[in-house]
Design a protein around this motif. Structure first.
Motif, PDB file in Angstrom:
ATOM      1  N   GLU A 198       0.826  -1.209   0.000  1.00  0.00           N
ATOM      2  CA  GLU A 198       0.000   0.000   0.000  1.00  0.00           C
ATOM      3  C   GLU A 198       0.859   1.257   0.000  1.00  0.00           C
ATOM      4  OE1 GLU A 198      -2.958  -0.071   3.046  1.00  0.00           O
ATOM      5  OE2 GLU A 198      -4.275  -1.373   1.859  1.00  0.00           O
ATOM      6  N   ARG A 199       2.025   1.211   0.621  1.00  0.00           N
ATOM      7  CA  ARG A 199       2.934   2.356   0.544  1.00  0.00           C
ATOM      8  C   ARG A 199       3.409   2.557  -0.901  1.00  0.00           C
ATOM      9  NH1 ARG A 199       3.992   0.979   5.966  1.00  0.00           N
ATOM     10  NH2 ARG A 199       5.251  -0.832   5.410  1.00  0.00           N
ATOM     11  N   GLU A 200       3.628   1.453  -1.614  1.00  0.00           N
ATOM     12  CA  GLU A 200       4.009   1.553  -3.015  1.00  0.00           C
ATOM     13  C   GLU A 200       2.851   2.099  -3.844  1.00  0.00           C
ATOM     14  OE1 GLU A 200       4.391   0.438  -7.137  1.00  0.00           O
ATOM     15  OE2 GLU A 200       3.005  -0.552  -5.750  1.00  0.00           O
ATOM     16  N   MET A 201       1.623   1.747  -3.464  1.00  0.00           N
ATOM     17  CA  MET A 201       0.449   2.288  -4.142  1.00  0.00           C
ATOM     18  C   MET A 201       0.358   3.800  -3.952  1.00  0.00           C
ATOM     19  SD  MET A 201      -2.292  -0.691  -3.125  1.00  0.00           S
ATOM     20  CE  MET A 201      -3.723   0.285  -3.557  1.00  0.00           C
ATOM     21  N   CYS A 202       0.693   4.275  -2.752  1.00  0.00           N
ATOM     22  CA  CYS A 202       0.674   5.725  -2.485  1.00  0.00           C
ATOM     23  C   CYS A 202       1.659   6.459  -3.389  1.00  0.00           C
ATOM     24  CB  CYS A 202       1.007   6.005  -1.020  1.00  0.00           C
ATOM     25  SG  CYS A 202      -0.364   5.713   0.117  1.00  0.00           S
ATOM     26  N   ALA A 203       2.802   5.837  -3.638  1.00  0.00           N
ATOM     27  CA  ALA A 203       3.805   6.472  -4.503  1.00  0.00           C
ATOM     28  C   ALA A 203       3.294   6.616  -5.927  1.00  0.00           C
ATOM     29  CB  ALA A 203       5.093   5.654  -4.481  1.00  0.00           C
ATOM     30  N   ARG A 204       2.301   5.820  -6.306  1.00  0.00           N
ATOM     31  CA  ARG A 204       1.730   5.883  -7.657  1.00  0.00           C
ATOM     32  C   ARG A 204       0.408   6.633  -7.696  1.00  0.00           C
ATOM     33  NH1 ARG A 204      -0.076   1.388  -9.071  1.00  0.00           N
ATOM     34  NH2 ARG A 204       0.392  -0.035  -7.347  1.00  0.00           N
ATOM     35  N   THR A 205       0.040   7.282  -6.592  1.00  0.00           N
ATOM     36  CA  THR A 205      -1.281   7.907  -6.480  1.00  0.00           C
ATOM     37  C   THR A 205      -1.156   9.408  -6.231  1.00  0.00           C
ATOM     38  OG1 THR A 205      -2.152   5.845  -5.551  1.00  0.00           O
ATOM     39  CG2 THR A 205      -3.488   7.827  -5.256  1.00  0.00           C
ATOM     40  N   VAL A 206      -2.054  10.159  -6.831  1.00  0.00           N
ATOM     41  CA  VAL A 206      -2.126  11.601  -6.581  1.00  0.00           C
ATOM     42  C   VAL A 206      -3.521  11.942  -6.077  1.00  0.00           C
ATOM     43  CG1 VAL A 206      -0.381  12.202  -8.290  1.00  0.00           C
ATOM     44  CG2 VAL A 206      -2.792  12.122  -8.979  1.00  0.00           C
ATOM     45  N   TYR A 207      -3.579  13.065  -5.350  1.00  0.00           N
ATOM     46  CA  TYR A 207      -4.835  13.573  -4.793  1.00  0.00           C
ATOM     47  C   TYR A 207      -5.199  14.820  -5.578  1.00  0.00           C
ATOM     48  CZ  TYR A 207      -7.873  15.881  -1.339  1.00  0.00           C
ATOM     49  OH  TYR A 207      -8.906  16.521  -0.707  1.00  0.00           O
ATOM     50  N   CYS A 208      -6.350  14.805  -6.207  1.00  0.00           N
ATOM     51  CA  CYS A 208      -6.767  15.901  -7.085  1.00  0.00           C
ATOM     52  C   CYS A 208      -8.007  16.578  -6.506  1.00  0.00           C
ATOM     53  CB  CYS A 208      -7.057  15.369  -8.490  1.00  0.00           C
ATOM     54  SG  CYS A 208      -7.482  16.646  -9.691  1.00  0.00           S
ATOM     55  N   THR A 209      -7.979  17.923  -6.414  1.00  0.00           N
ATOM     56  CA  THR A 209      -9.104  18.674  -5.861  1.00  0.00           C
ATOM     57  C   THR A 209      -9.582  19.724  -6.860  1.00  0.00           C
ATOM     58  OG1 THR A 209      -7.656  20.311  -4.816  1.00  0.00           O
ATOM     59  CG2 THR A 209      -8.230  18.363  -3.524  1.00  0.00           C
ATOM     60  N   ASN A 210     -10.686  20.390  -6.493  1.00  0.00           N
ATOM     61  CA  ASN A 210     -11.283  21.459  -7.296  1.00  0.00           C
ATOM     62  C   ASN A 210     -11.728  20.950  -8.678  1.00  0.00           C
ATOM     63  OD1 ASN A 210     -12.064  24.221  -7.109  1.00  0.00           O
ATOM     64  ND2 ASN A 210     -10.561  24.723  -8.682  1.00  0.00           N
ATOM     65  N   ILE A 211     -12.343  19.773  -8.692  1.00  0.00           N
ATOM     66  CA  ILE A 211     -12.811  19.176  -9.946  1.00  0.00           C
ATOM     67  C   ILE A 211     -14.242  19.636 -10.210  1.00  0.00           C
ATOM     68  CG2 ILE A 211     -13.270  17.024 -11.159  1.00  0.00           C
ATOM     69  CD1 ILE A 211     -11.163  15.699  -9.431  1.00  0.00           C
ATOM     70  N   ASP A 212     -14.475  20.114 -11.406  1.00  0.00           N
ATOM     71  CA  ASP A 212     -15.801  20.551 -11.834  1.00  0.00           C
ATOM     72  C   ASP A 212     -16.803  19.408 -11.649  1.00  0.00           C
ATOM     73  OD1 ASP A 212     -18.067  21.400 -13.167  1.00  0.00           O
ATOM     74  OD2 ASP A 212     -16.966  22.359 -14.788  1.00  0.00           O
ATOM     75  N   LYS A 213     -17.959  19.726 -11.052  1.00  0.00           N
ATOM     76  CA  LYS A 213     -18.963  18.691 -10.792  1.00  0.00           C
ATOM     77  C   LYS A 213     -19.543  18.090 -12.072  1.00  0.00           C
ATOM     78  CE  LYS A 213     -20.856  19.058  -6.191  1.00  0.00           C
ATOM     79  NZ  LYS A 213     -22.077  19.162  -5.387  1.00  0.00           N
ATOM     80  N   THR A 244     -17.379  21.581  -5.651  1.00  0.00           N
ATOM     81  CA  THR A 244     -16.459  20.824  -6.502  1.00  0.00           C
ATOM     82  C   THR A 244     -16.277  19.426  -5.935  1.00  0.00           C
ATOM     83  OG1 THR A 244     -14.550  21.679  -5.262  1.00  0.00           O
ATOM     84  CG2 THR A 244     -15.214  22.895  -7.241  1.00  0.00           C
ATOM     85  N   ARG A 245     -15.530  18.593  -6.675  1.00  0.00           N
ATOM     86  CA  ARG A 245     -15.295  17.211  -6.259  1.00  0.00           C
ATOM     87  C   ARG A 245     -13.800  16.957  -6.120  1.00  0.00           C
ATOM     88  NH1 ARG A 245     -18.926  13.681 -10.350  1.00  0.00           N
ATOM     89  NH2 ARG A 245     -18.933  12.187  -8.643  1.00  0.00           N
ATOM     90  N   ILE A 246     -13.473  15.808  -5.539  1.00  0.00           N
ATOM     91  CA  ILE A 246     -12.079  15.404  -5.378  1.00  0.00           C
ATOM     92  C   ILE A 246     -11.893  14.021  -6.007  1.00  0.00           C
ATOM     93  CG2 ILE A 246     -11.825  16.724  -3.234  1.00  0.00           C
ATOM     94  CD1 ILE A 246     -11.963  14.024  -1.745  1.00  0.00           C
ATOM     95  N   ALA A 247     -10.638  13.662  -6.229  1.00  0.00           N
ATOM     96  CA  ALA A 247     -10.362  12.346  -6.824  1.00  0.00           C
ATOM     97  C   ALA A 247      -9.019  11.831  -6.343  1.00  0.00           C
ATOM     98  CB  ALA A 247     -10.384  12.428  -8.343  1.00  0.00           C
ATOM     99  N   PHE A 248      -8.924  10.526  -6.220  1.00  0.00           N
ATOM    100  CA  PHE A 248      -7.659   9.834  -5.990  1.00  0.00           C
ATOM    101  C   PHE A 248      -7.355   9.063  -7.270  1.00  0.00           C
ATOM    102  CE2 PHE A 248      -9.386  10.553  -1.807  1.00  0.00           C
ATOM    103  CZ  PHE A 248      -8.284  10.929  -1.052  1.00  0.00           C
ATOM    104  N   VAL A 249      -6.221   9.376  -7.865  1.00  0.00           N
ATOM    105  CA  VAL A 249      -5.863   8.774  -9.153  1.00  0.00           C
ATOM    106  C   VAL A 249      -4.608   7.927  -8.966  1.00  0.00           C
ATOM    107  CG1 VAL A 249      -5.350   9.197 -11.582  1.00  0.00           C
ATOM    108  CG2 VAL A 249      -6.788  10.821 -10.306  1.00  0.00           C
TER     109      VAL A 249
END
Length: 292
Positions: A198-213, A244-249
């Motif tokens: 899961e720590r390796e998964m975090c290294a491949r993940t970004v947190y995105c905010t202010n996404i148009d609904k 707005t919405r958020i996303a984990f990519v």
């Protein structure tokens, strides 16, 4: 009184015409005796079962110990005692929370004038020379020098030593370091990485905010795949309260996540998005058990 006499079967004595005090005493004694007899015949007894619903017991409503000086002592107010106990626990919990928060504040410094190219990892590496860094949060517009951060140490000595780093060049600008007036809001520990995978998964993940609904999950995925690389998992979240919405990519490659950090400020739909490293992995959803 005549009605009472008829009910009890007793004759009401005539009121003496004499105003002599002895006559008054005899009359009063007679009246008291008559009333006692009448009430006894009518069963007006406060302890009689006629005064209670059948679902209650005498032991539940009537005290058996009348030796107390105060009538309230015979009726223990269990609810009040329980409320006082709960309020005491809440006060204790509140004091403990404030004490823990004040301790966190003493172990935290406020850093400003942070170069837009400086990452949380690089900032934490700078302050690690002062002591063990527990948490580091960079805030503000990612394309502005007005970014700021909070760095929390394991003890107060690290925070005091960090104040000496004010003026240190980090990127193109010298940082300012001051004692913090607030604590870093902790991340829910249930969402933090639980394993090396899961720590390796975090290294491949970004947190995105202010996404148009109005932007769909497919559009978010296509946006990041065109700009950064293959997206292996995406979680788009929102509610009816926030505009707005958020996303984990999560990307297939860690390099793609690093490239995604440069997407901050790009317009997706009608809003410029903000992208930062994720502190939590995107866990697969657990399917609900089907009812048979």
């Amino acid at each position: 009184m005549a009605a009472g006499a008829e009910m009890s079967g007793e004759a009401v004595p005539a009121v003496p015409s004499s105003k002599n005090s002895d006559s008054k005493s005899e009359f009063g004694a007679g009246m008291q005796s008559m009333i006692v007899d009448m009430l006894s015949n009518l069963k007006l007894n406060p302890l009689a079962k006629e005064f209670f619903p059948s679902s209650y017991s005498h032991d539940h409503l009537i005290p058996t110990d009348f030796s107390k000086d105060s009538p309230n002592d015979a009726y223990p107010n269990n609810r009040r005692r329980r409320n006082n106990y709960n309020q005491g626990r809440r006060r204790l919990s509140g004091r403990a929370f404030r004490a823990q928060r004040e301790d966190s504040i003493r172990r935290t410094v406020y850093v400003s004038d942070i170069d837009q190219h400086v990452t949380e990892e690089r900032l934490a590496a700078l302050f690690s020379s002062c002591g063990q860094v527990v948490d580091c949060r960079v805030c503000g517009d990612p394309h502005s020098v007005l970014r700021f951060a909070f760095v929390e140490f394991a003890d107060e000595h690290g925070a005091r030593a960090a104040l000496n780093l004010g003026g240190t060049m980090l990127g193109y600008y010298p940082v300012r370091v001051l004692p913090s007036k607030t604590a870093i809001l902790p991340v829910n520990p249930t969402f933090l990485p639980r394993s090396e995978d899961e720590r390796e998964m975090c290294a491949r993940t970004v947190y995105c905010t202010n996404i148009d609904k109005k932007v769909s999950q497919a559009e978010v995925k296509n946006f990041f795949e065109r700009a950064c690389g293959e997206v292996s998992r995406l979680r788009l979240l929102g509610d009816h309260v926030h505009s707005t919405r958020i996303a984990f990519v999560e990307f297939a490659m860690a390099e793609s996540a690093i490239v995604a950090l440069n997407c901050s400020g790009l317009v997706l739909g009608t809003q410029p998005i903000r992208v930062s490293p994720s502190k939590t992995p995107v866990r697969p959803r657990v399917p609900r058990a089907t009812l048979h």
